[in-house]
Design an enzyme around this catalytic site. Sequence first.
Site, PDB file in Angstrom:
ATOM      1  N   GLY A  49       0.832  -1.213   0.000  1.00  0.00           N
ATOM      2  CA  GLY A  49       0.000   0.000   0.000  1.00  0.00           C
ATOM      3  C   GLY A  49       0.860   1.254   0.000  1.00  0.00           C
ATOM      4  CB  ILE A  50       4.450   1.829  -0.880  1.00  0.00           C
ATOM      5  CG1 ILE A  50       5.488   2.905  -0.497  1.00  0.00           C
ATOM      6  CG2 ILE A  50       4.526   1.495  -2.381  1.00  0.00           C
ATOM      7  CD1 ILE A  50       6.915   2.431  -0.564  1.00  0.00           C
ATOM      8  CG  LEU A  69      -1.702  -7.478  -0.823  1.00  0.00           C
ATOM      9  CD1 LEU A  69      -2.753  -6.697  -0.069  1.00  0.00           C
ATOM     10  CD2 LEU A  69      -0.789  -8.198   0.158  1.00  0.00           C
ATOM     11  CD  GLN A 120     -12.589  -1.735  -1.244  1.00  0.00           C
ATOM     12  OE1 GLN A 120     -12.297  -0.529  -1.364  1.00  0.00           O
ATOM     13  NE2 GLN A 120     -13.601  -2.117  -0.506  1.00  0.00           N
ATOM     14  CB  SER A 121      -9.049   1.147   2.472  1.00  0.00           C
ATOM     15  OG  SER A 121      -8.866   2.132   1.483  1.00  0.00           O
ATOM     16  CB  SER A 172     -10.071  -0.323  10.431  1.00  0.00           C
ATOM     17  OG  SER A 172     -11.174   0.546  10.336  1.00  0.00           O
ATOM     18  CD  GLU A 196     -16.148   1.443   9.263  1.00  0.00           C
ATOM     19  OE1 GLU A 196     -16.979   0.583   8.930  1.00  0.00           O
ATOM     20  OE2 GLU A 196     -16.464   2.590   9.606  1.00  0.00           O
ATOM     21  CE1 TYR A 221     -11.196  -1.539   4.986  1.00  0.00           C
ATOM     22  CE2 TYR A 221     -12.403  -0.718   6.888  1.00  0.00           C
ATOM     23  CZ  TYR A 221     -11.226  -0.836   6.177  1.00  0.00           C
ATOM     24  OH  TYR A 221     -10.076  -0.264   6.662  1.00  0.00           O
ATOM     25  NE  ARG A 236      -8.160  16.064  -1.689  1.00  0.00           N
ATOM     26  CZ  ARG A 236      -7.476  15.573  -2.697  1.00  0.00           C
ATOM     27  NH1 ARG A 236      -7.125  14.300  -2.712  1.00  0.00           N
ATOM     28  NH2 ARG A 236      -7.114  16.343  -3.709  1.00  0.00           N
ATOM     29  N   GLY A 256     -23.990  11.869   1.717  1.00  0.00           N
ATOM     30  CA  GLY A 256     -24.929  10.954   2.385  1.00  0.00           C
ATOM     31  C   GLY A 256     -25.242  11.439   3.789  1.00  0.00           C
TER      32      GLY A 256
HETATM   33  N1  GDD Z   1     -17.426   8.390   1.493  1.00  0.00           N
HETATM   34  C1  GDD Z   1     -18.507   9.113   1.806  1.00  0.00           C
HETATM   35  N2  GDD Z   1     -19.134   9.823   0.833  1.00  0.00           N
HETATM   36  N3  GDD Z   1     -18.945   9.084   3.084  1.00  0.00           N
HETATM   37  C2  GDD Z   1     -20.015   9.857   3.399  1.00  0.00           C
HETATM   38  C3  GDD Z   1     -20.681  10.629   2.444  1.00  0.00           C
HETATM   39  C4  GDD Z   1     -20.237  10.604   1.087  1.00  0.00           C
HETATM   40  O1  GDD Z   1     -20.795  11.243   0.195  1.00  0.00           O
HETATM   41  N4  GDD Z   1     -21.699  11.282   3.073  1.00  0.00           N
HETATM   42  C5  GDD Z   1     -21.665  10.924   4.354  1.00  0.00           C
HETATM   43  N5  GDD Z   1     -20.656  10.057   4.570  1.00  0.00           N
HETATM   44  C6  GDD Z   1     -20.338   9.413   5.856  1.00  0.00           C
HETATM   45  C7  GDD Z   1     -20.267   7.886   5.763  1.00  0.00           C
HETATM   46  O2  GDD Z   1     -21.576   7.325   5.758  1.00  0.00           O
HETATM   47  C8  GDD Z   1     -19.467   7.585   7.029  1.00  0.00           C
HETATM   48  O3  GDD Z   1     -20.328   7.532   8.137  1.00  0.00           O
HETATM   49  C9  GDD Z   1     -18.541   8.808   7.179  1.00  0.00           C
HETATM   50  O4  GDD Z   1     -19.049   9.803   6.282  1.00  0.00           O
HETATM   51  C10 GDD Z   1     -17.094   8.545   6.845  1.00  0.00           C
HETATM   52  O5  GDD Z   1     -17.016   7.885   5.597  1.00  0.00           O
HETATM   53  P1  GDD Z   1     -15.599   7.662   4.849  1.00  0.00           P
HETATM   54  O6  GDD Z   1     -14.843   8.923   4.764  1.00  0.00           O
HETATM   55  O7  GDD Z   1     -15.894   6.947   3.592  1.00  0.00           O
HETATM   56  O8  GDD Z   1     -14.771   6.756   5.868  1.00  0.00           O
HETATM   57  P2  GDD Z   1     -15.181   5.495   6.779  1.00  0.00           P
HETATM   58  O9  GDD Z   1     -15.327   6.000   8.186  1.00  0.00           O
HETATM   59  O10 GDD Z   1     -16.299   4.755   6.197  1.00  0.00           O
HETATM   60  O11 GDD Z   1     -13.888   4.597   6.669  1.00  0.00           O
HETATM   61  C11 GDD Z   1     -12.566   5.155   6.748  1.00  0.00           C
HETATM   62  O12 GDD Z   1     -12.078   5.080   8.065  1.00  0.00           O
HETATM   63  C12 GDD Z   1     -11.834   3.750   8.548  1.00  0.00           C
HETATM   64  C13 GDD Z   1     -11.330   3.877   9.984  1.00  0.00           C
HETATM   65  O13 GDD Z   1     -12.435   3.996  10.830  1.00  0.00           O
HETATM   66  C14 GDD Z   1     -11.686   4.407   5.761  1.00  0.00           C
HETATM   67  O14 GDD Z   1     -10.447   5.059   5.648  1.00  0.00           O
HETATM   68  C15 GDD Z   1     -11.437   2.989   6.218  1.00  0.00           C
HETATM   69  O15 GDD Z   1     -10.521   2.353   5.328  1.00  0.00           O
HETATM   70  C16 GDD Z   1     -10.858   3.053   7.640  1.00  0.00           C
HETATM   71  O16 GDD Z   1     -10.580   1.759   8.110  1.00  0.00           O
END
Ligand code: GDD
Length: 327
Positions: A13-14, A66, A90-91, A132, A134, A156, A198, A218
């Site tokens: 994952g570098i 992998l 797949q993160s 994580s 998660e 995941y 982001r 969302g």
């Molecule tokens: N991606 C995304 N897009 N998330 C949204 C959106 C959207 O339009 N709107 C709301 N969200 C909410 C998601 O439902 C979730 O509750 C929160 O924003 C964060 O989503 P992500 O940024 O996609 O990250 P994640 O928390 O699901 O997972 C990340 O963090 C984990 C550690 O807790 C990832 O980096 C995982 O790989 C990591 O393990």
Amino acid sequence: MQFMSTKAAFITGITGQDGSYLAEHLLDLGYEVHGLIRRVAFEQPEARLARILKIKDRLHLHSGSLESYPSLFQIFAKQKFDECYHLAAQSFVAESFADGFSTMSTNINGTHYLLAALRELQPKCRFYFAGSSEMFGKVHETPQRETTIFHPRSPYGVSKVAGYYLTMNYREAYNLFAANGILFNHEGPRRGVEFVTRKITTGVARIARGQSKELRLGNLEARRDWGDSRDYVRAMYLMLQQETSDDFVIATGETHSVREFCDLAFREAGLDYRDFVKEDEMFYRPAEVDLLVGDATKAHKILGWKPERTFPQLVSEMVQADLARLG
Ligand code: GDD
């Protein structure tokens, strides 16, 4: 003064956010840094190696996958490593609902192949697994710590629980130095655009530059403990410098909602998020993780680790970086 070393480290994952920051950190410490790269990445370096282009000439990149035990076996048969940081996965949680089978296969088998190849060829190599927050999913206590019960809410999350226990099992059954980092969300200007932080900061930049009129998201009420990736890769390194391998929660101890992130990010560009953000069911998840906030006391005490960057600094830097990128 930094400790200079001639150790060799291998990073899966570098090319990702954490991998690229970790590679820079280890280079600064004098490590010889190796990385696992898909063969196709060499064909499209501008796109696929973007985060490591500046340091590419100082790295040793190995082509492999992998999903292929023989490719990992070949790398470990040729080159000896002191430390292996397994960050590749797949993160993206939402994608794991769309294709849970690929997520399971890559994340669980990939971890197992690596551990098995290390056990066979390099049992002295120290192993880090990117667990994580998660894994806590539908949380059983707040804040979450190393002893909190896991209750994953996505394929995941399930795959990460499996990787966590595989790592623990290789530690207990075969005496490998195998550490689990239970990292809460961590972000930065190199974060992939599919993740919410982001997605928001690129959305703000596009709106501020007149390239877009709205941002569809969302669940705005989900709460996360958001730290900075550059602080978190230091913790990974520290975990592999201990006398024995163990499991550590890495978190800031603060929680913020997606709505709060939007508020701060739009304000950084002089805008009001309420004028631009639209909630769209398309981005809801079949099962949501509502609240994450970690207790990193064990890491503070044993690793001497503390985060250095604050939440407002992180949001501000990400927005400014995206504004600068758009010119
Ligand atoms: N991606 C995304 N897009 N998330 C949204 C959106 C959207 O339009 N709107 C709301 N969200 C909410 C998601 O439902 C979730 O509750 C929160 O924003 C964060 O989503 P992500 O940024 O996609 O990250 P994640 O928390 O699901 O997972 C990340 O963090 C984990 C550690 O807790 C990832 O980096 C995982 O790989 C990591 O393990």
